[in-house]
Design a protein around this motif. Structure first.
Motif, PDB file in Angstrom:
ATOM      1  N   GLY A 257      30.932  -6.234  32.299  1.00  0.00           N
ATOM      2  CA  GLY A 257      30.749  -4.939  31.102  1.00  0.00           C
ATOM      3  C   GLY A 257      29.937  -4.088  31.300  1.00  0.00           C
ATOM      4  N   LEU A 258      29.422  -3.683  32.306  1.00  0.00           N
ATOM      5  CA  LEU A 258      28.943  -2.801  32.993  1.00  0.00           C
ATOM      6  C   LEU A 258      29.533  -1.835  33.518  1.00  0.00           C
ATOM      7  N   ALA A 259      28.655  -0.857  33.337  1.00  0.00           N
ATOM      8  CA  ALA A 259      29.125   0.855  34.279  1.00  0.00           C
ATOM      9  C   ALA A 259      28.820   1.003  35.937  1.00  0.00           C
ATOM     10  N   CYS A 260      30.315   1.268  36.441  1.00  0.00           N
ATOM     11  CA  CYS A 260      29.866   2.095  37.246  1.00  0.00           C
ATOM     12  C   CYS A 260      29.986   3.563  37.508  1.00  0.00           C
ATOM     13  N   ILE A 261      28.352   3.788  37.342  1.00  0.00           N
ATOM     14  CA  ILE A 261      28.476   5.605  37.356  1.00  0.00           C
ATOM     15  C   ILE A 261      28.334   6.428  38.575  1.00  0.00           C
ATOM     16  N   ALA A 262      28.300   6.314  40.133  1.00  0.00           N
ATOM     17  CA  ALA A 262      28.285   6.487  40.990  1.00  0.00           C
ATOM     18  C   ALA A 262      28.439   6.031  42.301  1.00  0.00           C
ATOM     19  N   SER A 263      28.759   6.966  42.610  1.00  0.00           N
ATOM     20  CA  SER A 263      28.407   5.615  44.866  1.00  0.00           C
ATOM     21  C   SER A 263      28.189   6.820  45.581  1.00  0.00           C
ATOM     22  N   VAL A 264      27.369   5.753  46.296  1.00  0.00           N
ATOM     23  CA  VAL A 264      26.951   6.377  47.769  1.00  0.00           C
ATOM     24  C   VAL A 264      28.562   7.288  48.128  1.00  0.00           C
ATOM     25  N   GLN A 265      28.750   6.662  48.504  1.00  0.00           N
ATOM     26  CA  GLN A 265      29.805   7.431  50.010  1.00  0.00           C
ATOM     27  C   GLN A 265      30.547   8.093  49.283  1.00  0.00           C
ATOM     28  N   ASP A 266      30.536   8.006  47.645  1.00  0.00           N
ATOM     29  CA  ASP A 266      31.424   9.667  47.364  1.00  0.00           C
ATOM     30  C   ASP A 266      30.219  10.793  47.342  1.00  0.00           C
ATOM     31  N   THR A 267      29.196  10.250  47.577  1.00  0.00           N
ATOM     32  CA  THR A 267      28.172  11.767  47.950  1.00  0.00           C
ATOM     33  C   THR A 267      27.658  11.837  49.273  1.00  0.00           C
ATOM     34  N   TYR A 268      27.825  10.641  50.077  1.00  0.00           N
ATOM     35  CA  TYR A 268      27.871  10.518  51.719  1.00  0.00           C
ATOM     36  C   TYR A 268      28.139  10.104  52.806  1.00  0.00           C
ATOM     37  N   ALA A 269      29.674  10.891  52.656  1.00  0.00           N
ATOM     38  CA  ALA A 269      30.730  10.046  53.481  1.00  0.00           C
ATOM     39  C   ALA A 269      30.355   9.338  54.392  1.00  0.00           C
ATOM     40  N   GLU A 270      29.161   9.829  55.419  1.00  0.00           N
ATOM     41  CA  GLU A 270      28.835   9.692  56.840  1.00  0.00           C
ATOM     42  C   GLU A 270      27.767   8.043  56.670  1.00  0.00           C
ATOM     43  N   PHE A 271      27.254   7.923  55.539  1.00  0.00           N
ATOM     44  CA  PHE A 271      26.946   6.657  55.391  1.00  0.00           C
ATOM     45  C   PHE A 271      27.298   5.158  55.806  1.00  0.00           C
ATOM     46  N   PRO A 272      25.940   4.846  56.884  1.00  0.00           N
ATOM     47  CA  PRO A 272      26.104   3.702  57.761  1.00  0.00           C
ATOM     48  C   PRO A 272      26.325   2.447  56.993  1.00  0.00           C
ATOM     49  N   GLY A 273      26.431   1.385  57.713  1.00  0.00           N
ATOM     50  CA  GLY A 273      27.067   0.396  57.354  1.00  0.00           C
ATOM     51  C   GLY A 273      25.838  -0.161  57.914  1.00  0.00           C
ATOM     52  N   GLN A 274      25.171  -1.824  57.508  1.00  0.00           N
ATOM     53  CA  GLN A 274      24.693  -2.742  57.735  1.00  0.00           C
ATOM     54  C   GLN A 274      24.579  -2.665  59.227  1.00  0.00           C
ATOM     55  N   GLY A 275      22.882  -2.960  59.948  1.00  0.00           N
ATOM     56  CA  GLY A 275      22.630  -3.178  60.812  1.00  0.00           C
ATOM     57  C   GLY A 275      22.072  -4.632  61.496  1.00  0.00           C
TER      58      GLY A 275
END
Length: 286
Positions: A166-184
């Motif tokens: 019942g919680l809401a998705c209000i934003a996505s890091v990927q939608d804002t920063y397309a180059e955001f990298p994965g874990q290392g």
């Protein structure tokens, strides 16, 4: 046959590690789930583990703490780490987070830096929110569902679990920063376990190639670990084209710190990634 063993900590078992575990030639991995990035830092400093799987920004933060300051990324094991801002009703967007209590792993390193950059871009001042350390992704999920905070960053499968609750998705890091990298994969430079890290990276590279060649092999590895089909598909979609950390992704992490006035704004690729170590371990295959 590689007979070394490696001690690793992670928040959630990564796809390439699950696939590599099925390889009879793979190094023996002694893995433990950690509850926070601070726990990872402490274990690396104490020599209790040889490597951790974590946000690459942690290297920047850890190298500005009191301590050894010799942390480096030696592989990027996913193309990106999907991160969703999940909030309790009635919060509906980033602007609504003014005055909110945000549950984080650590306030000054890791994925929280991307969240802080998103808030800045949304004109939400840093002093308009409260950052409360609550541990890793599972710990933050549990705390948010229990009502101990207003919002947090979550990744799969906890983001979808939170929405089902019942919680809401209000934003996505990927939608804002397309180059955001994965874990290392993060280690300490010059560590005594370099040979073990090398063997594990070779196993992860073989796993990366197998995932690229056969989605079925990857799916079976994920299902065997107890994850559902949807999680397997999402993990496979994030299989990286290379284990070499993305230059664009690393530059984005540095840019976020610069825009927020945080330590590490003067870093560059070579101060975060041990490219020489990667070349030695991967034999030019990355």
């Amino acid at each position: 046959m590689e007979t070394e063993k490696i001690r690793v900590m992670w928040f959630v078992p990564p796809l390439l590690a699950l696939v590599a575990n099925q390889d009879p030639q793979a190094i023996a991995v002694h893995a433990a789930r950690n509850r926070s990035s601070d726990e990872q830092f402490d274990a690396l400093v104490a020599g209790q583990v040889d490597a951790v799987v974590t946000s690459m920004d942690n290297v920047i933060g850890w190298n500005h703490r009191v301590g050894p300051r010799d942390f480096r990324v030696v592989a990027q094991i996913e193309r990106t780490t999907p991160l969703t801002v999940i909030a309790r009703p009635p919060l509906r967007n980033l602007h609504d987070l003014r005055g909110a209590n945000l549950l984080v792993d650590a306030p000054d390193n890791g994925f929280v830096i991307a969240l802080r950059a998103m808030l800045r871009d949304a004109c939400v001042a840093s002093d308009a929110v409260r950052l409360t350390p609550a541990g890793g992704v599972k710990e933050r999920f549990d705390a948010l569902v229990a009502g101990h905070g207003d919002a947090t960053l979550l990744g799969p499968p906890f983001d979808s679990m939170a929405q089902a609750a019942g919680l809401a998705c209000i934003a996505s890091v990927q939608d804002t920063y397309a180059e955001f990298p994965g874990q290392g994969v993060v280690v300490r430079q010059g560590g005594a376990a370099n040979a073990s890290v090398a063997a594990w990276l070779r196993a992860l590279e073989r796993a990366r190639q197998r995932v690229r060649e056969s989605a079925e092999v990857a799916t079976q590895a994920v299902l065997a670990a107890g994850f559902p089909d949807a999680v397997a598909a999402a993990m496979i979609a994030r299989n990286p084209d290379s284990l070499r950390p993305s230059a664009e992704g690393v530059a984005l992490l540095i840019a976020h710190r610069r825009s927020l006035g945080l330590a590490g704004a003067d870093n560059d690729y070579s101060s975060i990634v041990d490219d020489l170590m990667i070349g030695q371990y991967m034999g030019g295959q990355q």
